[in-house]
Design an enzyme around this catalytic site. Sequence first.
Site, PDB file in Angstrom:
ATOM      1  N   ALA A   1       3.239  -0.782   4.858  1.00  0.00           N
ATOM      2  CA  ALA A   1       2.747  -0.767   6.247  1.00  0.00           C
ATOM      3  C   ALA A   1       2.259  -2.141   6.712  1.00  0.00           C
ATOM      4  O   ALA A   1       2.273  -2.424   7.919  1.00  0.00           O
ATOM      5  CB  ALA A   1       1.649   0.274   6.404  1.00  0.00           C
TER       6      ALA A   1
ATOM      7  N   ASN B   1       8.024  -5.546  -1.041  1.00  0.00           N
ATOM      8  CA  ASN B   1       7.965  -4.463  -0.067  1.00  0.00           C
ATOM      9  C   ASN B   1       6.519  -4.429   0.439  1.00  0.00           C
ATOM     10  O   ASN B   1       5.643  -3.875  -0.216  1.00  0.00           O
ATOM     11  CB  ASN B   1       8.349  -3.128  -0.710  1.00  0.00           C
ATOM     12  CG  ASN B   1       8.399  -2.002   0.325  1.00  0.00           C
ATOM     13  OD1 ASN B   1       7.870  -2.136   1.431  1.00  0.00           O
ATOM     14  ND2 ASN B   1       9.023  -0.891  -0.041  1.00  0.00           N
TER      15      ASN B   1
ATOM     16  N   HIS C   1      12.754  -2.774   2.225  1.00  0.00           N
ATOM     17  CA  HIS C   1      12.198  -1.478   2.633  1.00  0.00           C
ATOM     18  C   HIS C   1      13.124  -0.381   2.142  1.00  0.00           C
ATOM     19  O   HIS C   1      14.349  -0.481   2.299  1.00  0.00           O
ATOM     20  CB  HIS C   1      12.041  -1.398   4.149  1.00  0.00           C
ATOM     21  CG  HIS C   1      11.097  -2.429   4.657  1.00  0.00           C
ATOM     22  ND1 HIS C   1       9.738  -2.314   4.494  1.00  0.00           N
ATOM     23  CD2 HIS C   1      11.308  -3.628   5.245  1.00  0.00           C
ATOM     24  CE1 HIS C   1       9.159  -3.394   4.993  1.00  0.00           C
ATOM     25  NE2 HIS C   1      10.088  -4.206   5.444  1.00  0.00           N
TER      26      HIS C   1
ATOM     27  N   SER D   1      13.129   2.835   3.205  1.00  0.00           N
ATOM     28  CA  SER D   1      13.628   3.604   4.348  1.00  0.00           C
ATOM     29  C   SER D   1      14.186   2.649   5.402  1.00  0.00           C
ATOM     30  O   SER D   1      13.940   1.446   5.359  1.00  0.00           O
ATOM     31  CB  SER D   1      12.484   4.435   4.947  1.00  0.00           C
ATOM     32  OG  SER D   1      11.485   3.581   5.496  1.00  0.00           O
TER      33      SER D   1
ATOM     34  N   GLU E   1      12.408  -9.604   1.589  1.00  0.00           N
ATOM     35  CA  GLU E   1      11.681  -8.392   2.004  1.00  0.00           C
ATOM     36  C   GLU E   1      12.582  -7.175   1.790  1.00  0.00           C
ATOM     37  O   GLU E   1      13.773  -7.237   2.094  1.00  0.00           O
ATOM     38  CB  GLU E   1      11.346  -8.552   3.492  1.00  0.00           C
ATOM     39  CG  GLU E   1      10.611  -7.388   4.104  1.00  0.00           C
ATOM     40  CD  GLU E   1      10.360  -7.612   5.606  1.00  0.00           C
ATOM     41  OE1 GLU E   1      10.521  -8.756   6.096  1.00  0.00           O
ATOM     42  OE2 GLU E   1      10.019  -6.630   6.279  1.00  0.00           O
TER      43      GLU E   1
ATOM     44  N   TYR F   1      11.205   8.728   1.072  1.00  0.00           N
ATOM     45  CA  TYR F   1      11.235   7.640   0.087  1.00  0.00           C
ATOM     46  C   TYR F   1      11.895   8.026  -1.245  1.00  0.00           C
ATOM     47  O   TYR F   1      12.004   7.184  -2.136  1.00  0.00           O
ATOM     48  CB  TYR F   1       9.800   7.144  -0.172  1.00  0.00           C
ATOM     49  CG  TYR F   1       9.142   6.611   1.080  1.00  0.00           C
ATOM     50  CD1 TYR F   1       9.613   5.458   1.704  1.00  0.00           C
ATOM     51  CD2 TYR F   1       8.055   7.274   1.664  1.00  0.00           C
ATOM     52  CE1 TYR F   1       9.031   4.980   2.855  1.00  0.00           C
ATOM     53  CE2 TYR F   1       7.456   6.798   2.822  1.00  0.00           C
ATOM     54  CZ  TYR F   1       7.945   5.646   3.416  1.00  0.00           C
ATOM     55  OH  TYR F   1       7.369   5.168   4.568  1.00  0.00           O
TER      56      TYR F   1
ATOM     57  N   ARG G   1       5.043  10.684  -2.749  1.00  0.00           N
ATOM     58  CA  ARG G   1       4.722  10.486  -1.340  1.00  0.00           C
ATOM     59  C   ARG G   1       5.968  10.715  -0.478  1.00  0.00           C
ATOM     60  O   ARG G   1       6.993  10.066  -0.673  1.00  0.00           O
ATOM     61  CB  ARG G   1       4.260   9.034  -1.232  1.00  0.00           C
ATOM     62  CG  ARG G   1       4.358   8.425   0.083  1.00  0.00           C
ATOM     63  CD  ARG G   1       4.308   6.919   0.018  1.00  0.00           C
ATOM     64  NE  ARG G   1       4.057   6.454   1.362  1.00  0.00           N
ATOM     65  CZ  ARG G   1       4.397   5.271   1.817  1.00  0.00           C
ATOM     66  NH1 ARG G   1       4.975   4.396   1.021  1.00  0.00           N
ATOM     67  NH2 ARG G   1       4.148   4.955   3.044  1.00  0.00           N
TER      68      ARG G   1
ATOM     69  N   ASP H   1       1.167 -15.401   7.007  1.00  0.00           N
ATOM     70  CA  ASP H   1       0.692 -16.777   6.859  1.00  0.00           C
ATOM     71  C   ASP H   1       0.648 -17.200   5.395  1.00  0.00           C
ATOM     72  O   ASP H   1       0.895 -18.370   5.076  1.00  0.00           O
ATOM     73  CB  ASP H   1      -0.703 -16.938   7.485  1.00  0.00           C
ATOM     74  CG  ASP H   1      -0.654 -17.007   9.007  1.00  0.00           C
ATOM     75  OD1 ASP H   1       0.460 -17.045   9.571  1.00  0.00           O
ATOM     76  OD2 ASP H   1      -1.732 -17.020   9.627  1.00  0.00           O
TER      77      ASP H   1
ATOM     78  N   ARG I   1       7.364   0.829  13.450  1.00  0.00           N
ATOM     79  CA  ARG I   1       8.003   0.314  12.222  1.00  0.00           C
ATOM     80  C   ARG I   1       9.163  -0.630  12.525  1.00  0.00           C
ATOM     81  O   ARG I   1       9.733  -1.238  11.626  1.00  0.00           O
ATOM     82  CB  ARG I   1       8.496   1.469  11.351  1.00  0.00           C
ATOM     83  CG  ARG I   1       7.390   2.352  10.830  1.00  0.00           C
ATOM     84  CD  ARG I   1       7.939   3.385   9.843  1.00  0.00           C
ATOM     85  NE  ARG I   1       7.057   4.536   9.779  1.00  0.00           N
ATOM     86  CZ  ARG I   1       5.986   4.625   8.985  1.00  0.00           C
ATOM     87  NH1 ARG I   1       5.678   3.653   8.156  1.00  0.00           N
ATOM     88  NH2 ARG I   1       5.230   5.713   9.002  1.00  0.00           N
TER      89      ARG I   1
ATOM     90  N   ARG J   1      13.094   4.785  12.483  1.00  0.00           N
ATOM     91  CA  ARG J   1      11.855   5.564  12.403  1.00  0.00           C
ATOM     92  C   ARG J   1      10.950   5.263  13.612  1.00  0.00           C
ATOM     93  O   ARG J   1      11.444   4.846  14.648  1.00  0.00           O
ATOM     94  CB  ARG J   1      11.167   5.280  11.054  1.00  0.00           C
ATOM     95  CG  ARG J   1      12.063   5.674   9.867  1.00  0.00           C
ATOM     96  CD  ARG J   1      11.373   5.448   8.551  1.00  0.00           C
ATOM     97  NE  ARG J   1      10.178   6.267   8.433  1.00  0.00           N
ATOM     98  CZ  ARG J   1       9.201   6.032   7.544  1.00  0.00           C
ATOM     99  NH1 ARG J   1       9.295   5.010   6.710  1.00  0.00           N
ATOM    100  NH2 ARG J   1       8.147   6.823   7.485  1.00  0.00           N
TER     101      ARG J   1
ATOM    102  N   PRO K   1       0.793  -1.232   0.000  1.00  0.00           N
ATOM    103  CA  PRO K   1       0.000   0.000   0.000  1.00  0.00           C
ATOM    104  C   PRO K   1       0.828   1.286   0.000  1.00  0.00           C
ATOM    105  O   PRO K   1       1.863   1.375   0.650  1.00  0.00           O
ATOM    106  CB  PRO K   1      -0.826  -0.104   1.284  1.00  0.00           C
ATOM    107  CG  PRO K   1      -0.143  -1.129   2.115  1.00  0.00           C
ATOM    108  CD  PRO K   1       0.508  -2.071   1.156  1.00  0.00           C
ATOM    109  N   ASN K   2       0.317   2.242  -0.753  1.00  0.00           N
ATOM    110  CA  ASN K   2       0.865   3.599  -0.883  1.00  0.00           C
ATOM    111  C   ASN K   2       2.126   3.676  -1.744  1.00  0.00           C
ATOM    112  O   ASN K   2       2.579   4.769  -2.072  1.00  0.00           O
ATOM    113  CB  ASN K   2       1.134   4.233   0.497  1.00  0.00           C
ATOM    114  CG  ASN K   2      -0.135   4.318   1.320  1.00  0.00           C
ATOM    115  OD1 ASN K   2      -1.125   4.887   0.867  1.00  0.00           O
ATOM    116  ND2 ASN K   2      -0.140   3.740   2.508  1.00  0.00           N
TER     117      ASN K   2
END
Length: 149
Positions: free
Chosen positions: A77, A74, A100, A102, A98, A23, A18, A87, A111, A107, A10-11
């Site tokens: 959130a 990624n 990220h 940032s 995974e 970012y 953003r 799961d 997070r 932070r 999301p986002n």
Amino acid sequence: MKKILLINGPNLNRLGMREPHIYGSVRLADVERSLTEFAETQNALLECFQSNHEGAIIDAIHDAEGKYDGIVMNPAAFTHYSYAIRDAIAGVTVPVVEIHISNIHTREEFRHTSVIAPVTIGQIVGLGVYGYKLALLAMLEHLGGNLDE
Ligand code: DQA
């Protein structure tokens, strides 16, 4: 040729617009295009998926079984609280890296935890969008490595 699925949560469709101080100013479409081109140079095929919806991401993880050799993800959130995505990953055999953009550890407190990390092969954090390239390389190495060919 290895097939890799890139999932952005999301986002991240608003990457570049953003919170650019966190970012950066590169758009998601540019990240996806350059990563797709980079994958080709590594003899891999990259397909890209972004969703703001938890269920759609879970479906994409399920559908990846048997279709992709690995997932670079990624979870945005969802990283911090989605046991459902965790799961889903645990329930397929496709390995996940995974990433990220940032540094989630410098932070806000919420997070600092990833509920996803324990079901991944590893995590790349805080290196900006360059982290996507590193995550892809790490996945390809995990899948049998073509880095020293
Ligand atoms: C993020 C970090 C998350 O905490 C945040 O919710 C995001 C992006 C990152 O790439 O730095 O949306 O996953």
